[in-house]
Enzyme design. Structure first.
Site, PDB file in Angstrom:
ATOM      1  N   ARG A  35       0.825  -1.211   0.000  1.00  0.00           N
ATOM      2  CA  ARG A  35       0.000   0.000   0.000  1.00  0.00           C
ATOM      3  C   ARG A  35       0.862   1.265   0.000  1.00  0.00           C
ATOM      4  O   ARG A  35       0.540   2.241   0.674  1.00  0.00           O
ATOM      5  CB  ARG A  35      -0.940   0.022   1.210  1.00  0.00           C
ATOM      6  CG  ARG A  35      -2.015  -1.039   1.168  1.00  0.00           C
ATOM      7  CD  ARG A  35      -3.111  -0.678   0.156  1.00  0.00           C
ATOM      8  NE  ARG A  35      -4.312  -1.444   0.402  1.00  0.00           N
ATOM      9  CZ  ARG A  35      -5.378  -0.987   1.063  1.00  0.00           C
ATOM     10  NH1 ARG A  35      -5.425   0.228   1.501  1.00  0.00           N
ATOM     11  NH2 ARG A  35      -6.405  -1.772   1.255  1.00  0.00           N
ATOM     12  N   ARG A  39      -3.789   6.968   0.778  1.00  0.00           N
ATOM     13  CA  ARG A  39      -4.279   8.229   1.335  1.00  0.00           C
ATOM     14  C   ARG A  39      -3.302   8.956   2.239  1.00  0.00           C
ATOM     15  O   ARG A  39      -3.507  10.119   2.553  1.00  0.00           O
ATOM     16  CB  ARG A  39      -5.586   7.977   2.091  1.00  0.00           C
ATOM     17  CG  ARG A  39      -6.766   7.775   1.158  1.00  0.00           C
ATOM     18  CD  ARG A  39      -7.909   7.105   1.878  1.00  0.00           C
ATOM     19  NE  ARG A  39      -7.494   5.777   2.319  1.00  0.00           N
ATOM     20  CZ  ARG A  39      -8.305   4.894   2.894  1.00  0.00           C
ATOM     21  NH1 ARG A  39      -9.543   5.202   3.143  1.00  0.00           N
ATOM     22  NH2 ARG A  39      -7.853   3.705   3.239  1.00  0.00           N
ATOM     23  N   ARG A  48      -7.030  11.240  -6.325  1.00  0.00           N
ATOM     24  CA  ARG A  48      -8.245  10.478  -6.036  1.00  0.00           C
ATOM     25  C   ARG A  48      -9.490  11.333  -6.260  1.00  0.00           C
ATOM     26  O   ARG A  48     -10.520  10.846  -6.717  1.00  0.00           O
ATOM     27  CB  ARG A  48      -8.153   9.981  -4.594  1.00  0.00           C
ATOM     28  CG  ARG A  48      -9.356   9.327  -4.006  1.00  0.00           C
ATOM     29  CD  ARG A  48      -9.483   7.894  -4.463  1.00  0.00           C
ATOM     30  NE  ARG A  48     -10.544   7.229  -3.714  1.00  0.00           N
ATOM     31  CZ  ARG A  48     -11.839   7.421  -3.914  1.00  0.00           C
ATOM     32  NH1 ARG A  48     -12.235   8.252  -4.842  1.00  0.00           N
ATOM     33  NH2 ARG A  48     -12.738   6.772  -3.198  1.00  0.00           N
ATOM     34  N   ASP A  85      -6.953  -2.924  -7.180  1.00  0.00           N
ATOM     35  CA  ASP A  85      -7.467  -3.458  -5.921  1.00  0.00           C
ATOM     36  C   ASP A  85      -7.844  -4.922  -6.098  1.00  0.00           C
ATOM     37  O   ASP A  85      -8.192  -5.349  -7.209  1.00  0.00           O
ATOM     38  CB  ASP A  85      -8.693  -2.655  -5.455  1.00  0.00           C
ATOM     39  CG  ASP A  85      -9.023  -2.963  -4.002  1.00  0.00           C
ATOM     40  OD1 ASP A  85      -8.306  -2.472  -3.118  1.00  0.00           O
ATOM     41  OD2 ASP A  85      -9.980  -3.718  -3.754  1.00  0.00           O
ATOM     42  N   TYR A 161     -14.624 -11.276   1.073  1.00  0.00           N
ATOM     43  CA  TYR A 161     -15.352 -10.037   0.756  1.00  0.00           C
ATOM     44  C   TYR A 161     -16.618 -10.342  -0.060  1.00  0.00           C
ATOM     45  O   TYR A 161     -17.650  -9.701   0.111  1.00  0.00           O
ATOM     46  CB  TYR A 161     -14.444  -9.051   0.013  1.00  0.00           C
ATOM     47  CG  TYR A 161     -13.350  -8.512   0.917  1.00  0.00           C
ATOM     48  CD1 TYR A 161     -13.586  -7.426   1.754  1.00  0.00           C
ATOM     49  CD2 TYR A 161     -12.103  -9.121   0.970  1.00  0.00           C
ATOM     50  CE1 TYR A 161     -12.605  -6.953   2.615  1.00  0.00           C
ATOM     51  CE2 TYR A 161     -11.110  -8.663   1.826  1.00  0.00           C
ATOM     52  CZ  TYR A 161     -11.368  -7.576   2.645  1.00  0.00           C
ATOM     53  OH  TYR A 161     -10.403  -7.122   3.501  1.00  0.00           O
TER      54      TYR A 161
HETATM   55  O1  CP3 Z   1      -0.163  -1.464  -2.545  1.00  0.00           O
HETATM   56  C1  CP3 Z   1      -0.469  -0.560  -3.351  1.00  0.00           C
HETATM   57  O2  CP3 Z   1      -0.061   0.611  -3.239  1.00  0.00           O
HETATM   58  C2  CP3 Z   1      -1.276  -0.950  -4.590  1.00  0.00           C
HETATM   59  C3  CP3 Z   1      -2.692  -0.841  -4.511  1.00  0.00           C
HETATM   60  C4  CP3 Z   1      -3.542  -1.705  -3.596  1.00  0.00           C
HETATM   61  C5  CP3 Z   1      -4.782  -1.241  -3.069  1.00  0.00           C
HETATM   62  N1  CP3 Z   1      -5.394  -2.277  -2.431  1.00  0.00           N
HETATM   63  C6  CP3 Z   1      -5.321   0.137  -3.237  1.00  0.00           C
HETATM   64  C7  CP3 Z   1      -6.422   0.603  -2.371  1.00  0.00           C
HETATM   65  C8  CP3 Z   1      -3.404  -3.045  -3.196  1.00  0.00           C
HETATM   66  C9  CP3 Z   1      -2.253  -4.001  -3.439  1.00  0.00           C
HETATM   67  C10 CP3 Z   1      -4.583  -3.396  -2.463  1.00  0.00           C
HETATM   68  C11 CP3 Z   1      -4.832  -4.745  -1.907  1.00  0.00           C
HETATM   69  C12 CP3 Z   1      -6.031  -4.971  -1.115  1.00  0.00           C
HETATM   70  N2  CP3 Z   1      -7.278  -4.428  -1.266  1.00  0.00           N
HETATM   71  C13 CP3 Z   1      -6.108  -5.936  -0.075  1.00  0.00           C
HETATM   72  C14 CP3 Z   1      -4.990  -6.849   0.368  1.00  0.00           C
HETATM   73  C15 CP3 Z   1      -4.002  -6.181   1.246  1.00  0.00           C
HETATM   74  C16 CP3 Z   1      -4.558  -5.713   2.559  1.00  0.00           C
HETATM   75  O3  CP3 Z   1      -4.515  -4.493   2.779  1.00  0.00           O
HETATM   76  O4  CP3 Z   1      -5.003  -6.547   3.356  1.00  0.00           O
HETATM   77  C17 CP3 Z   1      -7.425  -5.899   0.432  1.00  0.00           C
HETATM   78  C18 CP3 Z   1      -7.968  -6.738   1.557  1.00  0.00           C
HETATM   79  C19 CP3 Z   1      -8.147  -4.955  -0.343  1.00  0.00           C
HETATM   80  C20 CP3 Z   1      -9.609  -4.622  -0.226  1.00  0.00           C
HETATM   81  C21 CP3 Z   1      -9.854  -3.200   0.081  1.00  0.00           C
HETATM   82  N3  CP3 Z   1      -9.612  -2.149  -0.781  1.00  0.00           N
HETATM   83  C22 CP3 Z   1     -10.373  -2.650   1.283  1.00  0.00           C
HETATM   84  C23 CP3 Z   1     -10.769  -3.470   2.506  1.00  0.00           C
HETATM   85  C24 CP3 Z   1     -10.445  -1.271   1.113  1.00  0.00           C
HETATM   86  C25 CP3 Z   1     -11.042  -0.258   2.065  1.00  0.00           C
HETATM   87  C26 CP3 Z   1     -10.211  -0.046   3.276  1.00  0.00           C
HETATM   88  C27 CP3 Z   1      -9.051   0.862   2.984  1.00  0.00           C
HETATM   89  O5  CP3 Z   1      -7.923   0.493   3.300  1.00  0.00           O
HETATM   90  O6  CP3 Z   1      -9.309   1.938   2.458  1.00  0.00           O
HETATM   91  C28 CP3 Z   1      -9.917  -0.961  -0.177  1.00  0.00           C
HETATM   92  C29 CP3 Z   1      -9.769   0.368  -0.792  1.00  0.00           C
HETATM   93  C30 CP3 Z   1      -8.395   0.739  -1.303  1.00  0.00           C
HETATM   94  N4  CP3 Z   1      -7.575  -0.068  -2.032  1.00  0.00           N
HETATM   95  C31 CP3 Z   1      -7.768   2.010  -1.147  1.00  0.00           C
HETATM   96  C32 CP3 Z   1      -6.533   1.926  -1.815  1.00  0.00           C
HETATM   97  C33 CP3 Z   1      -5.514   3.014  -1.981  1.00  0.00           C
HETATM   98  C34 CP3 Z   1      -8.365   3.237  -0.453  1.00  0.00           C
HETATM   99  C35 CP3 Z   1      -9.501   3.741  -1.263  1.00  0.00           C
HETATM  100  C36 CP3 Z   1      -9.530   5.254  -1.459  1.00  0.00           C
HETATM  101  O7  CP3 Z   1      -8.552   5.842  -1.925  1.00  0.00           O
HETATM  102  O8  CP3 Z   1     -10.576   5.824  -1.152  1.00  0.00           O
END
Ligand code: CP3
Length: 359
Positions: A35, A39, A48, A85, A161
């Protein structure tokens, strides 16, 4: 005749991240951060704001390429992870997926075989085509020493999910289905396995040099469930990728699986295991690094805390693990309230590390 070609360019082999995944030990380990785009970066929040919603953000190559590059410019890590994602796959299989501010992802729950039957692979590549375009553009624009990391969620974690309809505290619904009616639940895992193989192959063809499988919720299952729903599907995905793209290393991240990390490292076919922050360093060195490269495992809250506690924890990881094959990373993704300065300090500390036992 097979049209499959290994598109991994010869220069990939010299990249620090790829070398570590092949088992090489250099004077300092490579690093990247799960990640690393997100944000906590002000420029990410600005970008975003240009998209109507998070799905559109992921499916717009101009924005996704830029989000991927933002942390590269600031911290110069050895790997760039594709901005996307893990829930794009359920979306592309036909499930309704929505991301709500402050609430996380919301999906129309898949509650049984009838709901699985309504999903399908037909629209998969059309829907995911913008992601492949993002990968191609990144492959053309990244600095030559930075490796491009593709990824997908592992079937079990994506299924959590899909079945729970979003994030879950106890995973009660999916566990009742998977543990209580395994033959019925197998259909969903089989579908995700096929979709994940197809998705990752396209990422590799487009230019991904490494792929990571995120199994964030691997740690909630009993041993037999872990083997059937986490280890075995991941092993089959890795075997399928290896048949067509034997040169592309796979990082597995079965978060929270405890002592089962050892079985996972031995049996899944991964080039590296991603360790969560609870895995003891001496155990990882003696029991895992003898089998595969290890990746990890600074607790993301230490990156928020900063100062001496962070510095000492980074030093401990390097002291215990950098004499063997290591990819420095966090134990889970960066959290939104992480100070950017702390990430800069982490990057500096890892980059300045010189192992005394090497070279
Ligand atoms: O790592 C990176 O920089 C690449 C991008 C990436 C995202 N999600 C962007 C994202 C990667 C590799 C993921 C993986 C991901 N997504 C996982 C596995 C890793 C982990 O964190 O456990 C999971 C479970 C998800 C599912 C997911 N996506 C959730 C639960 C959420 C909401 C909670 C949160 O952290 O915001 C997301 C949204 C998400 N995915 C965001 C980002 C940058 C935030 C959304 C936004 O910008 O509003």
């Amino acid at each position: 005749m097979s049209t499959v070609v290994n598109r991994i360019p010869p220069q990939s082999r010299d990249k620090r991240l790829i070398a570590a995944l092949r088992g090489d030990v250099r004077e300092r380990p490579p690093f990247w951060l799960m990640r690393q785009a997100g944000r906590y970066l002000p420029e990410y929040r600005a970008l975003r704001g240009q998209a109507k919603n998070f799905l559109e953000f992921c499916y717009t190559p101009d924005l996704a390429v830029e989000a991927t590059l933002q942390p590269i410019r600031r911290f110069h890590p050895d790997g760039a992870i594709l901005f996307a994602d893990i829930l794009l796959v359920p979306d592309a299989l036909g499930q309704a997926v929505d991301y709500r501010d402050g609430e996380g992802p919301v999906l129309s729950p898949v509650t049984g075989p009838a709901a699985v039957d309504r999903l399908g692979l037909d629209g998969l590549h059309d829907r995911l085509a913008p992601v492949y375009q993002t990968v191609r553009r990144l492959a053309d624009t990244l600095p030559e020493d930075v490796a491009l990391i593709g990824f997908a969620g592992a079937p079990w974690t994506v299924a959590t999910y899909m079945v729970e309809g979003g994030s879950s505290r106890d995973h009660a619904t999916i566990k009742r289905w998977a543990l209580g009616e395994p033959e019925s639940f197998q259909g969903l895992i089989d579908l995700l396995e096929i979709a994940t193989i197809a998705y990752l192959k396209r990422q590799i063809v487009a230019g991904a040099e490494v792929v990571q499988l995120f199994d964030t919720w691997a740690g909630v299952l009993p041993e037999a469930g872990f083997r059937r729903w986490c280890l075995e599907p991941v092993a089959r995905i890795i075997a399928a990728l290896g048949r067509d793209y034997p040169g592309v290393p796979v990082i597995g991240f079965p978060r929270g699986c405890g002592v089962l990390y050892r079985d996972f490292a031995r049996e899944s076919g991964v080039a590296a295991v991603g360790l969560d922050g609870t895995v003891p360093l001496a155990w990882a060195r003696d029991e895992l690094q003898t089998i595969s490269t290890v990746q990890g495992n600074l607790d993301p809250q230490l990156l928020v805390a900063g100062g001496a506690p962070m510095r000492d924890a980074i030093d401990a990881i390097l002291a215990q693990l950098a004499a063997g094959p290591l990819v420095f990373n966090l134990g889970h993704g960066i959290v939104p309230d992480t100070p950017v300065d702390n990430v800069l300090r982490l990057a500096e500390q890892v980059r300045d590390w010189r192992s005394e036992s090497v070279g």
